[in-house]
Enzyme design. Sequence first.
Site, PDB file in Angstrom:
ATOM      1  CE1 TYR A 120      -3.216   3.349   1.275  1.00  0.00           C
ATOM      2  CE2 TYR A 120      -1.684   3.041   2.987  1.00  0.00           C
ATOM      3  CZ  TYR A 120      -2.959   3.731   2.517  1.00  0.00           C
ATOM      4  OH  TYR A 120      -3.250   4.636   2.569  1.00  0.00           O
ATOM      5  CD  GLU A 129      -5.520   6.133  -0.564  1.00  0.00           C
ATOM      6  OE1 GLU A 129      -5.786   5.856   1.040  1.00  0.00           O
ATOM      7  OE2 GLU A 129      -7.043   5.984  -0.874  1.00  0.00           O
ATOM      8  CE1 TYR A 131      -5.092   0.019   0.601  1.00  0.00           C
ATOM      9  CE2 TYR A 131      -5.578   1.527  -1.487  1.00  0.00           C
ATOM     10  CZ  TYR A 131      -6.072   0.977   0.210  1.00  0.00           C
ATOM     11  OH  TYR A 131      -6.673   2.687   0.756  1.00  0.00           O
TER      12      TYR A 131
END
Length: 253
Positions: A120, A129, A131
Amino acid sequence: MRFSLLLTGLAATLAAAIPLDEQLFGRSLDLGSKLHSSDRRTARGDPEGNGFHSGYFYSYWSDGRGTVDYRNQPNGTYTATWTNVGNWVGGKGWNPGGPKVVQYNGTWSGRNVNSYLALYGWTKNALIEYYIVESYGSYNPSSGTSRLGTVNSDGSDYDIYRTQRVNQPSIVGRATFYQFWSVRRNHRVGGTITVANHFAAWERSNLKLGTHDYMILATEGYGSSGSSAITVREAGVEGVPYPNEPDSRRDNN
């Protein structure tokens, strides 16, 4: 998630209609806002925050509901036990992150609860962001979303998705930003993550990262109880990545 659980839809149109928190967990949760709750009575183990420990960067956040016992251990190891939590996420890694070859191993009890393991991280300029989900429990983070592509890496296909967060907390304050996802089909707890393969696959899907901020091998839990003990390192690198960094902690934003 900001210091952070633990996903345009996962396509742009779907993301506008269905908030990420509902896509990922099937109910409302502000994954982007890893902010301090006013109720810290549920904290155990190490205090929440981010910084350096035993030569690694770490980040740990919870929303203050339930009980989380997160503990930084020597080198790239951390342990965690959580009970009846709202949402929490933590782990160890690097700051900045980047196209490393990450190796990790350990245990994770989240197969039958709402939890996952993921590499992450964040970038700036563009604010992203991201993942790389290695394993998830009772809720499939790709449910109800549109796949943008697939990348085969480290023994499995990963499905690629993108979502957008509008005016949500981030590492630079409230902002509108995209989230990039690779979700592994063959779940595992331990192995090698060739991060550059995911970055290149995202680029081919027109998902462009910015300048790297932190990147951790994270455990996340939502509305669940469980435990994990994870050790992370960079393949081919001897010793810790930040041998000259003293142990430190700062509050989450």
